[in-house]
Scaffold this motif. Structure first.
Motif, PDB file in Angstrom:
ATOM      1  N   GLY A  16       0.821  -1.215   0.000  1.00  0.00           N
ATOM      2  CA  GLY A  16       0.000   0.000   0.000  1.00  0.00           C
ATOM      3  C   GLY A  16       0.846   1.251   0.000  1.00  0.00           C
ATOM      4  O   GLY A  16       0.607   2.199  -0.762  1.00  0.00           O
TER       5      GLY A  16
ATOM      6  N   GLN B 169       2.009 -12.787  -6.131  1.00  0.00           N
ATOM      7  CA  GLN B 169       2.505 -13.883  -5.277  1.00  0.00           C
ATOM      8  C   GLN B 169       3.369 -13.237  -4.197  1.00  0.00           C
ATOM      9  O   GLN B 169       3.069 -12.136  -3.751  1.00  0.00           O
TER      10      GLN B 169
ATOM     11  N   VAL C 139     -11.681  -8.487   6.683  1.00  0.00           N
ATOM     12  CA  VAL C 139     -10.707  -7.615   5.990  1.00  0.00           C
ATOM     13  C   VAL C 139     -10.652  -7.906   4.488  1.00  0.00           C
ATOM     14  O   VAL C 139     -10.576  -6.989   3.678  1.00  0.00           O
TER      15      VAL C 139
ATOM     16  N   VAL D 130       5.685 -11.127  -1.950  1.00  0.00           N
ATOM     17  CA  VAL D 130       6.258  -9.778  -1.996  1.00  0.00           C
ATOM     18  C   VAL D 130       6.946  -9.549  -0.648  1.00  0.00           C
ATOM     19  O   VAL D 130       6.404  -9.942   0.387  1.00  0.00           O
TER      20      VAL D 130
ATOM     21  N   TYR E  26      -6.901 -17.579   4.601  1.00  0.00           N
ATOM     22  CA  TYR E  26      -6.336 -16.611   3.646  1.00  0.00           C
ATOM     23  C   TYR E  26      -6.760 -16.980   2.228  1.00  0.00           C
ATOM     24  O   TYR E  26      -7.261 -16.146   1.467  1.00  0.00           O
TER      25      TYR E  26
ATOM     26  N   ASP F  77      -4.989   3.649   7.244  1.00  0.00           N
ATOM     27  CA  ASP F  77      -4.564   2.406   7.903  1.00  0.00           C
ATOM     28  C   ASP F  77      -5.096   2.432   9.332  1.00  0.00           C
ATOM     29  O   ASP F  77      -5.332   3.491   9.897  1.00  0.00           O
TER      30      ASP F  77
HETATM   31  N1  LIG Z   1       3.161  -9.611   0.776  1.00  0.00           N
HETATM   32  C1  LIG Z   1       2.714 -10.541  -0.037  1.00  0.00           C
HETATM   33  O1  LIG Z   1       3.453 -11.515  -0.370  1.00  0.00           O
HETATM   34  C2  LIG Z   1       1.331 -10.465  -0.615  1.00  0.00           C
HETATM   35  C3  LIG Z   1       1.022 -11.350  -1.666  1.00  0.00           C
HETATM   36  C4  LIG Z   1      -0.265 -11.295  -2.203  1.00  0.00           C
HETATM   37  C5  LIG Z   1      -1.191 -10.389  -1.732  1.00  0.00           C
HETATM   38  N2  LIG Z   1      -0.850  -9.560  -0.702  1.00  0.00           N
HETATM   39  C6  LIG Z   1      -1.872  -8.632  -0.224  1.00  0.00           C
HETATM   40  O2  LIG Z   1      -1.410  -7.307  -0.397  1.00  0.00           O
HETATM   41  C7  LIG Z   1      -2.028  -6.452   0.571  1.00  0.00           C
HETATM   42  C8  LIG Z   1      -0.966  -5.654   1.302  1.00  0.00           C
HETATM   43  O3  LIG Z   1      -0.150  -6.582   2.002  1.00  0.00           O
HETATM   44  P1  LIG Z   1       1.355  -6.278   2.465  1.00  0.00           P
HETATM   45  O4  LIG Z   1       2.160  -7.446   2.060  1.00  0.00           O
HETATM   46  O5  LIG Z   1       1.756  -4.924   2.065  1.00  0.00           O
HETATM   47  O6  LIG Z   1       1.153  -6.427   4.037  1.00  0.00           O
HETATM   48  P2  LIG Z   1       1.595  -5.481   5.273  1.00  0.00           P
HETATM   49  O7  LIG Z   1       1.347  -6.309   6.465  1.00  0.00           O
HETATM   50  O8  LIG Z   1       2.948  -4.915   5.019  1.00  0.00           O
HETATM   51  O9  LIG Z   1       0.528  -4.273   5.183  1.00  0.00           O
HETATM   52  C9  LIG Z   1      -0.829  -4.480   5.410  1.00  0.00           C
HETATM   53  C10 LIG Z   1      -1.386  -3.218   6.020  1.00  0.00           C
HETATM   54  O10 LIG Z   1      -2.810  -3.391   6.186  1.00  0.00           O
HETATM   55  C11 LIG Z   1      -3.168  -2.781   7.408  1.00  0.00           C
HETATM   56  N3  LIG Z   1      -4.447  -3.333   7.909  1.00  0.00           N
HETATM   57  C12 LIG Z   1      -4.714  -4.589   8.300  1.00  0.00           C
HETATM   58  N4  LIG Z   1      -5.986  -4.677   8.741  1.00  0.00           N
HETATM   59  C13 LIG Z   1      -6.532  -3.441   8.611  1.00  0.00           C
HETATM   60  C14 LIG Z   1      -7.801  -2.899   8.908  1.00  0.00           C
HETATM   61  N5  LIG Z   1      -8.776  -3.638   9.461  1.00  0.00           N
HETATM   62  N6  LIG Z   1      -8.025  -1.589   8.618  1.00  0.00           N
HETATM   63  C15 LIG Z   1      -7.039  -0.827   8.068  1.00  0.00           C
HETATM   64  N7  LIG Z   1      -5.815  -1.274   7.806  1.00  0.00           N
HETATM   65  C16 LIG Z   1      -5.551  -2.574   8.071  1.00  0.00           C
HETATM   66  C17 LIG Z   1      -2.013  -3.088   8.352  1.00  0.00           C
HETATM   67  O11 LIG Z   1      -1.982  -2.214   9.476  1.00  0.00           O
HETATM   68  C18 LIG Z   1      -0.817  -2.922   7.421  1.00  0.00           C
HETATM   69  O12 LIG Z   1      -0.292  -1.599   7.463  1.00  0.00           O
HETATM   70  C19 LIG Z   1      -2.846  -7.380   1.484  1.00  0.00           C
HETATM   71  O13 LIG Z   1      -4.192  -7.386   1.070  1.00  0.00           O
HETATM   72  C20 LIG Z   1      -2.205  -8.739   1.247  1.00  0.00           C
HETATM   73  O14 LIG Z   1      -3.096  -9.798   1.524  1.00  0.00           O
HETATM   74  C21 LIG Z   1       0.386  -9.564  -0.132  1.00  0.00           C
END
Ligand SMILES: NC(=O)c1ccc[n+]([C@@H]2O[C@H](COP(=O)([O-])OP(=O)(O)OC[C@H]3O[C@@H](n4cnc5c(N)ncnc54)[C@H](O)[C@@H]3O)[C@@H](O)[C@H]2O)c1
Length: 268
Positions: free
Chosen positions: A22, A185, A112, A187, A154, A41
């Motif tokens: 994000g 995938q 979520v 990240v 998930y 957030d």
């Molecule tokens: N990192 C990966 O490998 C990956 C892969 C596929 C999809 N994703 C998806 O990408 C998105 C971002 O993930 P990321 O890897 O940056 O994770 P991250 O944990 O770095 O960031 C996620 C953010 O979401 C916020 N959050 C969680 N619940 C919340 C709520 N109820 N209200 C507001 N904010 C909330 C957290 O505080 C955090 O800042 C997610 O939807 C995740 O499922 C991530």
């Protein structure tokens, strides 16, 4: 295809914007010339820090995306302060639930990964239909097209996010609303920091990307009006193989799981 989305001068909201994907998307939109990027957030300390680091056109907002009244109020407030929302990136996510998970992990994942997108869509679609324009991006995951071997909550709720994004794209396409679905995938973010040897989860041996690589894919896909955003292009091939022959695909995934179990003691 939806209308191409043009970032310069736009008003954008990114949820889950405090860190990770994000934050990188928000930074990239600012570089591309967005007028205002609201980073939202539930982590109020981190979101303030992030917005300060991102500069004057970034605006912090503390928001729990699972609180429908708060989401509706956030939409109204952003439009009052920054003008019509051109793009809402519904990106917040949680890594909850190991294996079959407990009820709590199912509940938070559902709220979520699915309901939060519904709340955003309820608050935005009326306004966007009235204007005849607007774009909503839902962050799902490659797990939403394939599977995440570590976590049923998930995997299942990310499938729900893809289904919802498709539903929105079909239902609102003729009203001028563009919808995109981001399905990376692995990240390198806080969410995957505990992935151990990093052969687990959805990744199945493919490279982890940096959040900035994902942001690059997002901007490119939005510019082309594409629905599905695949920062790891190989996912398109995996999905095709899954659709062509489920039994064969499940057989391949079982072999992948058995390898993971052998190398990581079962956590996946
Ligand atoms: N990192 C990966 O490998 C990956 C892969 C596929 C999809 N994703 C998806 O990408 C998105 C971002 O993930 P990321 O890897 O940056 O994770 P991250 O944990 O770095 O960031 C996620 C953010 O979401 C916020 N959050 C969680 N619940 C919340 C709520 N109820 N209200 C507001 N904010 C909330 C957290 O505080 C955090 O800042 C997610 O939807 C995740 O499922 C991530």
């Amino acid at each position: 295809m939806a209308e191409p989305f043009s970032v310069p001068e736009s008003t954008v909201v990114v949820t889950g914007g405090a860190r990770g994907i994000g934050r990188a998307i928000a930074a990239r939109f600012l570089r591309e010339g967005a007028a205002s990027v609201v980073v939202a957030d539930r982590d109020s300390e981190e979101i303030d820090r992030t917005a300060t680091e991102l500069g004057a056109r970034a605006h912090p907002m503390t928001l729990d995306v699972t609180d429908e009244a708060a989401v509706a109020a956030a939409v109204a407030r952003v439009e009052e302060e920054h003008g019509p929302i051109d793009l809402w990136c519904s990106n917040a996510g949680v890594g909850a639930g190991v294996d079959l998970g407990d009820d709590e992990s199912w509940d938070v994942s559902w709220r979520v990964h699915v309901l939060a997108h519904v709340y955003a869509a309820r608050a935005l679609t009326g306004r966007m239909v009235e204007r005849g324009r607007g774009h909503i991006l839902l962050t799902s995951s490659a797990a939403g097209l394939l599977s995440n071997l570590s976590s049923a909550p998930y995997s299942v709720t990310k499938h729900g996010a893809v289904a919802l994004a498709e539903w929105l794209a079909i239902r609102y396409g003729d009203d001028g609303i563009g919808v995109s679905c981001l399905c990376p995938q692995g990240v390198n973010t806080a969410m995957t920091a505990g992935d151990g040897d990093r052969t687990a989860g959805t990744r199945l041996g493919d490279a982890y990307l940096e959040p900035e690589d994902v942001a690059e894919s997002v901007v490119a896909a939005l510019g082309e009006g594409r629905f599905l955003i695949l920062p790891h292009p190989e996912v398109a091939d995996y999905e095709q193989r899954r659709a062509q022959d489920r039994d064969r695909w499940i057989g391949g995934m079982r072999r992948a799981w058995s390898k993971i179990r052998g190398s990581s003691g079962g956590r996946g």
